[in-house]
Design a protein around this motif. Structure first.
Motif, PDB file in Angstrom:
ATOM      1  N   ILE A  68       0.840  -1.200   0.000  1.00 49.30           N
ATOM      2  CA  ILE A  68       0.000   0.000   0.000  1.00 49.30           C
ATOM      3  C   ILE A  68       0.872   1.246   0.000  1.00 49.30           C
ATOM      4  N   ASN A  69       1.923   1.234   0.811  1.00 48.66           N
ATOM      5  CA  ASN A  69       2.826   2.383   0.888  1.00 48.66           C
ATOM      6  C   ASN A  69       3.417   2.701  -0.484  1.00 48.66           C
ATOM      7  N   ILE A  70       3.843   1.651  -1.185  1.00 53.72           N
ATOM      8  CA  ILE A  70       4.414   1.822  -2.527  1.00 53.72           C
ATOM      9  C   ILE A  70       3.370   2.375  -3.485  1.00 53.72           C
ATOM     10  N   ALA A  71       2.148   1.839  -3.424  1.00 55.42           N
ATOM     11  CA  ALA A  71       1.079   2.288  -4.325  1.00 55.42           C
ATOM     12  C   ALA A  71       0.743   3.762  -4.103  1.00 55.42           C
ATOM     13  N   VAL A  72       0.754   4.189  -2.851  1.00 50.19           N
ATOM     14  CA  VAL A  72       0.457   5.591  -2.542  1.00 50.19           C
ATOM     15  C   VAL A  72       1.539   6.504  -3.128  1.00 50.19           C
ATOM     16  N   LEU A  73       2.801   6.124  -2.968  1.00 49.68           N
ATOM     17  CA  LEU A  73       3.881   6.936  -3.536  1.00 49.68           C
ATOM     18  C   LEU A  73       3.849   6.902  -5.062  1.00 49.68           C
ATOM     19  N   ASP A  74       3.456   5.774  -5.636  1.00 56.43           N
ATOM     20  CA  ASP A  74       3.306   5.711  -7.093  1.00 56.43           C
ATOM     21  C   ASP A  74       2.247   6.719  -7.569  1.00 56.43           C
ATOM     22  N   TYR A  75       1.159   6.825  -6.813  1.00 61.67           N
ATOM     23  CA  TYR A  75       0.097   7.779  -7.166  1.00 61.67           C
ATOM     24  C   TYR A  75       0.640   9.213  -7.107  1.00 61.67           C
ATOM     25  N   VAL A  76       1.395   9.515  -6.059  1.00 60.85           N
ATOM     26  CA  VAL A  76       1.994  10.851  -5.941  1.00 60.85           C
ATOM     27  C   VAL A  76       2.904  11.117  -7.140  1.00 60.85           C
ATOM     28  N   ALA A  77       3.709  10.126  -7.499  1.00 59.88           N
ATOM     29  CA  ALA A  77       4.643  10.286  -8.617  1.00 59.88           C
ATOM     30  C   ALA A  77       3.916  10.614  -9.918  1.00 59.88           C
ATOM     31  N   GLU A  78       2.741  10.045 -10.113  1.00 60.81           N
ATOM     32  CA  GLU A  78       1.978  10.262 -11.346  1.00 60.81           C
ATOM     33  C   GLU A  78       1.334  11.646 -11.399  1.00 60.81           C
ATOM     34  N   HIS A  79       1.105  12.266 -10.252  1.00 59.46           N
ATOM     35  CA  HIS A  79       0.313  13.506 -10.219  1.00 59.46           C
ATOM     36  C   HIS A  79       1.076  14.758  -9.773  1.00 59.46           C
ATOM     37  N   ILE A  80       2.228  14.590  -9.171  1.00 62.07           N
ATOM     38  CA  ILE A  80       2.940  15.752  -8.642  1.00 62.07           C
ATOM     39  C   ILE A  80       3.503  16.604  -9.789  1.00 62.07           C
ATOM     40  N   LYS A  81       3.374  17.921  -9.663  1.00 59.25           N
ATOM     41  CA  LYS A  81       3.858  18.834 -10.695  1.00 59.25           C
ATOM     42  C   LYS A  81       3.830  20.256 -10.135  1.00 59.25           C
ATOM     43  N   ALA A  82       4.380  21.192 -10.898  1.00 63.04           N
ATOM     44  CA  ALA A  82       4.341  22.598 -10.507  1.00 63.04           C
ATOM     45  C   ALA A  82       2.889  23.055 -10.389  1.00 63.04           C
ATOM     46  N   GLY A  83       2.615  23.885  -9.385  1.00 64.82           N
ATOM     47  CA  GLY A  83       1.271  24.389  -9.155  1.00 64.82           C
ATOM     48  C   GLY A  83       0.491  23.611  -8.120  1.00 64.82           C
ATOM     49  N   VAL A  84       0.957  22.404  -7.811  1.00 67.71           N
ATOM     50  CA  VAL A  84       0.312  21.588  -6.775  1.00 67.71           C
ATOM     51  C   VAL A  84       0.732  22.109  -5.404  1.00 67.71           C
ATOM     52  N   THR A  85      -0.191  22.152  -4.462  1.00 68.29           N
ATOM     53  CA  THR A  85       0.174  22.524  -3.088  1.00 68.29           C
ATOM     54  C   THR A  85       0.542  21.270  -2.311  1.00 68.29           C
ATOM     55  N   THR A  86       1.323  21.450  -1.264  1.00 67.28           N
ATOM     56  CA  THR A  86       1.662  20.291  -0.440  1.00 67.28           C
ATOM     57  C   THR A  86       0.425  19.768   0.305  1.00 67.28           C
ATOM     58  N   GLN A  87      -0.574  20.631   0.513  1.00 62.10           N
ATOM     59  CA  GLN A  87      -1.827  20.155   1.098  1.00 62.10           C
ATOM     60  C   GLN A  87      -2.540  19.197   0.140  1.00 62.10           C
ATOM     61  N   GLN A  88      -2.460  19.460  -1.155  1.00 68.55           N
ATOM     62  CA  GLN A  88      -3.045  18.534  -2.119  1.00 68.55           C
ATOM     63  C   GLN A  88      -2.372  17.163  -2.028  1.00 68.55           C
ATOM     64  N   ILE A  89      -1.061  17.178  -1.861  1.00 65.09           N
ATOM     65  CA  ILE A  89      -0.340  15.905  -1.703  1.00 65.09           C
ATOM     66  C   ILE A  89      -0.845  15.176  -0.461  1.00 65.09           C
ATOM     67  N   ASP A  90      -1.062  15.914   0.615  1.00 61.84           N
ATOM     68  CA  ASP A  90      -1.596  15.322   1.838  1.00 61.84           C
ATOM     69  C   ASP A  90      -2.974  14.709   1.587  1.00 61.84           C
ATOM     70  N   ASP A  91      -3.812  15.423   0.828  1.00 57.91           N
ATOM     71  CA  ASP A  91      -5.148  14.911   0.496  1.00 57.91           C
ATOM     72  C   ASP A  91      -5.044  13.615  -0.305  1.00 57.91           C
ATOM     73  N   TRP A  92      -4.129  13.588  -1.288  1.00 53.83           N
ATOM     74  CA  TRP A  92      -3.941  12.373  -2.091  1.00 53.83           C
ATOM     75  C   TRP A  92      -3.556  11.192  -1.202  1.00 53.83           C
ATOM     76  N   VAL A  93      -2.586  11.445  -0.331  1.00 56.46           N
ATOM     77  CA  VAL A  93      -2.071  10.361   0.518  1.00 56.46           C
ATOM     78  C   VAL A  93      -3.177   9.831   1.432  1.00 56.46           C
ATOM     79  N   TYR A  94      -3.934  10.743   2.024  1.00 57.32           N
ATOM     80  CA  TYR A  94      -5.025  10.305   2.913  1.00 57.32           C
ATOM     81  C   TYR A  94      -6.054   9.467   2.139  1.00 57.32           C
TER      82      TYR A  94
END
Length: 298
Positions: A68-94
């Motif tokens: 699960i941990n790997i899958a969550v980081l894979d999701y972050v890797a697919e979506h992270i980019k300029a303009g994203v807030t770190t709060q959005q990353i937190d929302d994705w992870v949750y």
């Protein structure tokens, strides 16, 4: 842990049930394992206690958390980019964690307010996600994800370069990953944690970097943070014996400039380099096996 500390091993009859809970007689299970540890202890080495050795059943359950941990980081890797807030990353992870029936381990851990640590540029670790932190072209960020699944813990982190980054930052990110890879090559059954940590440190130093001394890796699996503490500024020939069944993280924090840092006085969590220069960190969770190692989370 004191360097001179000696673990006392319980006395078990050869025909008694093994301490690991396998149901096998001790002589057919961990008897030779314990004899090897006793020999190393008599040579002056620090040995792990039995509670640091994961059973096959525990390992399988921890692996499920790791997936699960790997899958969550894979999701972050697919979506992270300029303009994203770190709060959005937190929302994705949750969302990605809870949708899989798991719990983000950082959330409310000793008062930490978010589900993930997001450390940008000169943040060494424990960056707190915020709507106010918007990723910019040229940033580097560490996203540190930790998962609890059915009571078992996994922990890993990755670095991400946002758009085109400077050659200085790109080299730092690459060398830090190389440090982890070198650490993995030095995970050997019956080897020493100090040898592994020293190899990591030397690669960073040879590239002109420093490694944070006061913060290191840790055991993980049954709890978020367990023994042993894992240093990356250690001396060869020192440290605890790496016995098969031990599980810990390799996660050096590598800085461009000084290894000195400070903690945010307001939130008492976020850690920054003293000189404002970039820091990088990759983290893997590794199991020591009979013939080497196995990656549990990355």
């Amino acid at each position: 842990m004191k360097i001179k500390e000696v673990q006392k091993m319980e006395t078990i009859g050869r025909n008694d049930a093994c301490w690991c809970g396998s149901g096998k007689k001790y002589k057919k299970c961990h008897c030779q394992f314990d004899e090897k540890l006793k020999e190393l202890q008599q040579e002056g080495h620090i040995i792990p206690s039995h509670d640091m050795i994961k059973t096959p059943e525990q390992i399988e359950k921890i692996k499920e958390s790791g997936k699960i941990n790997i899958a969550v980081l894979d999701y972050v890797a697919e979506h992270i980019k300029a303009g994203v807030t770190t709060q959005q990353i937190d929302d994705w992870v949750y969302e990605q964690t809870t949708s899989r029936g798991a719990i983000p381990a950082p959330l409310n851990y000793e008062g930490f307010p978010k589900s993930v640590c997001t450390s940008v540029n000169d943040q060494v670790c424990h960056g707190i996600p915020s709507e106010d932190v918007v990723l910019q072209e040229g940033d580097i960020i560490n996203v540190d994800v930790s998962t609890i699944y059915h009571g078992y813990f996994s922990d890993s982190s990755r670095m991400f370069c946002i758009g085109e980054v400077s050659k200085e930052k790109k080299k730092l990110v690459d060398v830090t990953k190389e440090c982890v890879e070198i650490g993995l090559k030095n995970v050997k059954p019956w080897g020493l944690l100090g040898d592994m940590g020293h190899a990591v440190h030397m690669h960073a130093v040879e590239n002109g970097y420093t490694v944070v001394k006061e913060i290191g890796g840790h055991g993980v699996g049954l709890q978020f943070h367990e023994d042993p503490y894992v240093s990356y500024v250690s001396e060869p020939g020192t440290g605890m014996v790496m016995a098969p069944g031990m599980m810990f993280t390799i996660e050096p924090m590598v800085n461009v400039g000084t290894d000195e840092f400070y903690v945010d006085e307001v939130d008492e969590w976020q850690i920054y380099t003293d000189d404002g220069q970039p820091s990088a960190q990759w983290e893997v969770q590794v199991l020591v096996t009979e013939d080497g190692y196995e990656l549990i989370a990355y």
